[in-house]
Design an enzyme around this catalytic site. Structure first.
Site, mmCIF file in Angstrom:
data_model
loop_
_atom_site.group_PDB
_atom_site.id
_atom_site.type_symbol
_atom_site.label_atom_id
_atom_site.label_comp_id
_atom_site.label_asym_id
_atom_site.label_seq_id
_atom_site.Cartn_x
_atom_site.Cartn_y
_atom_site.Cartn_z
ATOM 1 N N SER A 158 13.243 8.134 -31.359
ATOM 2 C CA SER A 158 14.064 6.946 -31.197
ATOM 3 C C SER A 158 15.511 7.380 -31.033
ATOM 4 O O SER A 158 15.950 8.358 -31.643
ATOM 5 C CB SER A 158 13.922 6.039 -32.431
ATOM 6 O OG SER A 158 14.957 5.080 -32.478
ATOM 7 N N ARG A 213 -3.973 -9.624 13.711
ATOM 8 C CA ARG A 213 -3.004 -8.890 12.885
ATOM 9 C C ARG A 213 -2.078 -9.909 12.271
ATOM 10 O O ARG A 213 -1.400 -10.637 12.989
ATOM 11 C CB ARG A 213 -2.212 -7.847 13.672
ATOM 12 C CG ARG A 213 -1.240 -7.044 12.777
ATOM 13 C CD ARG A 213 -0.784 -5.742 13.403
ATOM 14 N NE ARG A 213 -1.909 -4.874 13.676
ATOM 15 C CZ ARG A 213 -2.423 -4.655 14.902
ATOM 16 N NH1 ARG A 213 -1.851 -5.205 15.961
ATOM 17 N NH2 ARG A 213 -3.468 -3.883 15.069
#
Length: 444
Positions: free
Chosen positions: A279, A318
């Protein structure tokens, strides 16, 4: 001041940064896959005498990602909406005037982009499978070692009945194997894509292809991908399959991570990561970083998969946007699961199991954890109604008086001939946990 580049190094993605999947899905890897797809197309045409052998050699030799400027390609991709268009121009130039016309001949951008995506996926899935194998082996060891290590089973966050850590680890392993099997199935099914401008392969016939199926087969063979039944430019099953198996894998690993996070809380401490993270503010902490990163991946994966499933509804021959929407989520899914698989392997290989703490916790409810067993065992002795009334009352007294249930039971004259030590020992009420663990470990 140091200049800031645009390379995606994973600064905000510690879950996949530095993993094998990170390299396999990076821009350089994707560029190489695009070039591999182009080179394979020329070789396939050469194999069918649709292009000179020298052209196949020239394109293959030129198709080296180190020879191309990724940043330039990315910037120029904006012009046509995909990176294949500028890449074809650069590759054609690199091949030279004589054989340049054989680059990309008959194909469309989506053929190359989709095929490259399949190559990247296969290569990344192989790396993920290797880490899942590591995870599975570590979990098999844990399950065997702790086959009979009793611990509290928890339902809705509360102690329920005893179970074993071996069965829990066997369950994690089962999910890992489920993920492995799904990924293998999808990996082996991923196809090359070849359809031309609108999925008819028309241009290839102009260039002399009498049998376009043979051309597609040759192309897939060159790439080591499956031969598709049809061009799948708007039939996005391969993408959906990838979404499904990757999201499942993230969730499967996430289940184990969630359990480790819960069992590793300071006040529980039944397990611990082999080497926790630090930490920035609290020197005493050893945070469960591996589990945390896996859990983060499991939370993100479903949303990424949802985007890919949403792209199934692709209009025309497409679509405008649906195909384009797939690229980044799919790459991120591959990265997330690749990172999670790496972290899972490291987590399970180093996991510390505190069996003595588990044993201590079996007594936290002062014997009430075996009330289910007592209800079943005492019914034939006292009658069902009497057994229920007695145990309900003694359970309340256990809470209010702070006395063990076994001690209160021993004061009941009607139970003087009952072996209460055996009946109230949580470690002797794990049911078929050992047998179930053995059965699970038979799976390979």
């Amino acid at each position: 001041m140091t200049s800031v580049g645009s390379d995606d190094t994973g600064l905000l993605a510690p879950g996949w940064a530095g993993s094998p999947a990170a390299s396999a899905t990076g821009d350089a890897a994707f560029l190489q896959a695009l070039l591999d797809a182009e080179a394979a197309l020329t070789r396939a045409q050469s194999a069918l005498a649709l292009a000179p052998a020298e052209a196949a050699t020239a394109v293959t030799e030129a198709a080296d990602a180190a020879r191309f400027d990724v940043r330039s390609l990315a910037e120029r991709a904006r012009g046509g909406g995909n990176p294949v268009i500028p890449l074809v121009a650069d590759l054609t130039r690199a091949v030279g005037e004589e054989y340049g016309p054989y680059v990309h001949r008959g194909a469309t951008s989506q053929d190359i982009m989709d095929t490259a995506t399949m190559l990247v996926a296969v290569r990344t899935l192989d790396l993920i499978l290797a880490d899942l194998d590591r995870t599975e082996r570590a979990l098999a060891r844990l399950a065997a070692e702790h086959r009979d290590t009793a611990m509290p089973g928890r339902t809705l966050t509360q102690h329920a009945v005893p179970t074993t850590f071996g069965l829990k680890a066997a369950g994690w392993r089962s999910l890992t194997l489920d993920a492995r099997d799904r990924i293998k199935t999808v990996r082996d099914s991923l196809p090359a894509q070849l359809g031309g401008a609108a999925g008819t392969l028309a241009a290839f016939t102009v260039y002399g292809a009498q049998d376009t199926q043979a051309l597609t087969a040759a192309y897939a063979h060159e790439l080591g991908l499956r031969e598709p039944l049809l061009p799948w430019h708007t039939l996005r099953t391969p993408i959906a399959d990838l979404a499904g198996c990757l999201a499942f894998a993230a969730g499967a690993l996430g289940k184990a991570a969630a359990d480790v996070l819960a069992l590793g809380r300071t006040e529980i401490a039944e397990v611990a990561e082999g080497s926790g993270g630090g930490s920035s503010a609290m020197p005493h902490k050893a945070n469960p970083v591996r589990s945390t990163l896996i859990a983060a991946a499991a939370r993100r994966a479903p949303q990424l998969a949802a985007t890919l499933y949403g792209s199934l509804a692709a209009e025309d021959e497409r679509p405008a946007g649906a195909w384009h929407a797939e690229w980044e989520p799919l790459r991120e899914l591959l990265r997330l699961v690749g990172g999670a698989a790496r972290d899972a392997a490291e987590l399970m290989e180093g996991l510390r199991v505190h069996a003595h703490v588990m044993r201590e916790h079996l007594g936290l409810t002062r014997g009430l954890i075996v009330s289910e067993r007592l209800s079943a065992e005492l019914a034939p002795v006292l009658g069902r109604a009497r057994a229920k009334t007695l145990l309900t009352g003694l359970a309340k007294r256990t809470y209010t008086e702070g006395r063990p249930l076994a001690e209160l039971l021993a004061e009941e004259p009607e139970l003087k001939d009952v072996d209460l030590d055996e009946l109230t020992d949580p470690a002797r009420y794990t049911g078929s946990a050992g047998v179930l663990t053995d059965r699970a470990l038979e799976r390979r």
